[in-house]
Design a protein around this motif. Structure first.
Motif, PDB file in Angstrom:
ATOM      1  N   LEU A 188       0.840  -1.203   0.000  1.00  8.78           N
ATOM      2  CA  LEU A 188       0.000   0.000   0.000  1.00  8.78           C
ATOM      3  C   LEU A 188       0.874   1.253   0.000  1.00  8.78           C
ATOM      4  CD1 LEU A 188      -2.720   1.550   0.393  1.00  8.78           C
ATOM      5  CD2 LEU A 188      -2.415   1.188   2.850  1.00  8.78           C
ATOM      6  N   ARG A 189       1.924   1.236   0.800  1.00 11.04           N
ATOM      7  CA  ARG A 189       2.808   2.394   0.929  1.00 11.04           C
ATOM      8  C   ARG A 189       3.692   2.580  -0.311  1.00 11.04           C
ATOM      9  NH1 ARG A 189       3.949   1.891   6.130  1.00 11.04           N
ATOM     10  NH2 ARG A 189       5.244   0.079   5.747  1.00 11.04           N
ATOM     11  N   ASP A 190       4.212   1.456  -0.846  1.00  9.76           N
ATOM     12  CA  ASP A 190       5.220   1.529  -1.914  1.00  9.76           C
ATOM     13  C   ASP A 190       4.658   1.463  -3.335  1.00  9.76           C
ATOM     14  OD1 ASP A 190       7.005   1.631   0.183  1.00  9.76           O
ATOM     15  OD2 ASP A 190       7.659  -0.454  -0.026  1.00  9.76           O
ATOM     16  N   ASP A 191       3.514   0.807  -3.505  1.00 11.06           N
ATOM     17  CA  ASP A 191       2.958   0.621  -4.848  1.00 11.06           C
ATOM     18  C   ASP A 191       1.439   0.558  -4.764  1.00 11.06           C
ATOM     19  OD1 ASP A 191       2.360  -0.026  -7.454  1.00 11.06           O
ATOM     20  OD2 ASP A 191       3.679  -1.785  -7.554  1.00 11.06           O
ATOM     21  N   TYR A 192       0.818   1.731  -4.591  1.00 12.07           N
ATOM     22  CA  TYR A 192      -0.632   1.780  -4.390  1.00 12.07           C
ATOM     23  C   TYR A 192      -1.392   1.107  -5.534  1.00 12.07           C
ATOM     24  CZ  TYR A 192      -5.404   3.167  -3.680  1.00 12.07           C
ATOM     25  OH  TYR A 192      -6.763   3.117  -3.514  1.00 12.07           O
ATOM     26  N   ASP A 193      -0.935   1.299  -6.774  1.00 14.59           N
ATOM     27  CA  ASP A 193      -1.652   0.726  -7.918  1.00 14.59           C
ATOM     28  C   ASP A 193      -1.714  -0.800  -7.842  1.00 14.59           C
ATOM     29  OD1 ASP A 193      -2.154   3.259  -8.881  1.00 14.59           O
ATOM     30  OD2 ASP A 193      -0.509   3.223 -10.336  1.00 14.59           O
ATOM     31  N   ALA A 194      -0.609  -1.427  -7.443  1.00 10.90           N
ATOM     32  CA  ALA A 194      -0.585  -2.893  -7.298  1.00 10.90           C
ATOM     33  C   ALA A 194      -1.502  -3.318  -6.145  1.00 10.90           C
ATOM     34  CB  ALA A 194       0.832  -3.388  -7.073  1.00 10.90           C
ATOM     35  N   PHE A 195      -1.457  -2.569  -5.036  1.00 18.39           N
ATOM     36  CA  PHE A 195      -2.342  -2.855  -3.901  1.00 18.39           C
ATOM     37  C   PHE A 195      -3.804  -2.788  -4.351  1.00 18.39           C
ATOM     38  CE2 PHE A 195      -5.282  -0.707  -1.046  1.00 18.39           C
ATOM     39  CZ  PHE A 195      -5.474  -1.697  -0.097  1.00 18.39           C
ATOM     40  N   ALA A 196      -4.162  -1.688  -5.015  1.00 17.21           N
ATOM     41  CA  ALA A 196      -5.547  -1.482  -5.438  1.00 17.21           C
ATOM     42  C   ALA A 196      -6.000  -2.569  -6.414  1.00 17.21           C
ATOM     43  CB  ALA A 196      -5.709  -0.102  -6.063  1.00 17.21           C
ATOM     44  N   ALA A 197      -5.117  -2.972  -7.313  1.00 16.96           N
ATOM     45  CA  ALA A 197      -5.467  -4.017  -8.285  1.00 16.96           C
ATOM     46  C   ALA A 197      -5.771  -5.330  -7.567  1.00 16.96           C
ATOM     47  CB  ALA A 197      -4.340  -4.196  -9.296  1.00 16.96           C
ATOM     48  N   THR A 198      -4.943  -5.689  -6.587  1.00 22.27           N
ATOM     49  CA  THR A 198      -5.170  -6.934  -5.845  1.00 22.27           C
ATOM     50  C   THR A 198      -6.445  -6.823  -5.003  1.00 22.27           C
ATOM     51  OG1 THR A 198      -2.800  -7.352  -5.779  1.00 22.27           O
ATOM     52  CG2 THR A 198      -4.153  -8.588  -4.223  1.00 22.27           C
TER      53      THR A 198
END
Length: 147
Positions: free
Chosen positions: A127-137
């Motif tokens: 969430l902190r380092d790569d919001y887009d990847a977090f949101a996709a998952t």
């Protein structure tokens, strides 16, 4: 306690909330179940999350135990058990707070996941380092588990 919970249930019903339904599970006033809609503009949008509320005998002096029954990808909710970060409800609990406060807190958690005080460190880091990847998952899990 049952008088207090009955009063709270009436208070929630009067609010006519469009994002949650809640009430006693199997007519047990000490065990409620909520269906919470994922907030718009969040990775949980379009999902419905089932959440258990278990009220201790000394409620409201002790907060309810709250657990997500629907699997969710969130830094403050255990992926395997659905338990939420204790700090979020427990640490600020007071007998003046109520179920409506808990529901608002859960909605806020879904709208604004926090990397602070996580129960899932890897998800918090993502969430902190790569919001887009977090949101996709989170969106993927919402589609798979909360639809």
């Amino acid at each position: 306690m049952s008088k207090r919970l009955t009063k709270e249930l009436g208070k929630i019903a009067k609010k006519e909330l469009d994002w949650v339904t809640i009430g006693p599970h199997n007519d047990n006033l000490q065990h409620w179940r909520a269906n919470i809609s994922g907030p718009a503009s969040s990775p949980y949008e379009g999902g419905t999350f089932i959440v258990d509320f278990i009220f201790p005998a000394d409620y409201p002096f002790k907060c309810p135990e709250i657990k997500f029954l629907t699997k969710i990808y969130h830094p403050n909710i255990k992926t395997d058990t659905g338990e939420i970060c204790a700090d979020i409800i427990n640490s600020n609990w007071a007998p003046t707070l109520d179920v409506y406060h808990c529901l608002e807190t859960l909605q806020s958690m879904l709208l604004n996941p926090s990397a602070d005080s996580p129960v899932e460190a890897q998800i918090a880091t993502q969430l902190r380092d790569d919001y887009d990847a977090f949101a996709a998952t989170a969106k993927k899990w919402t589609a798979e588990h909360a639809s």
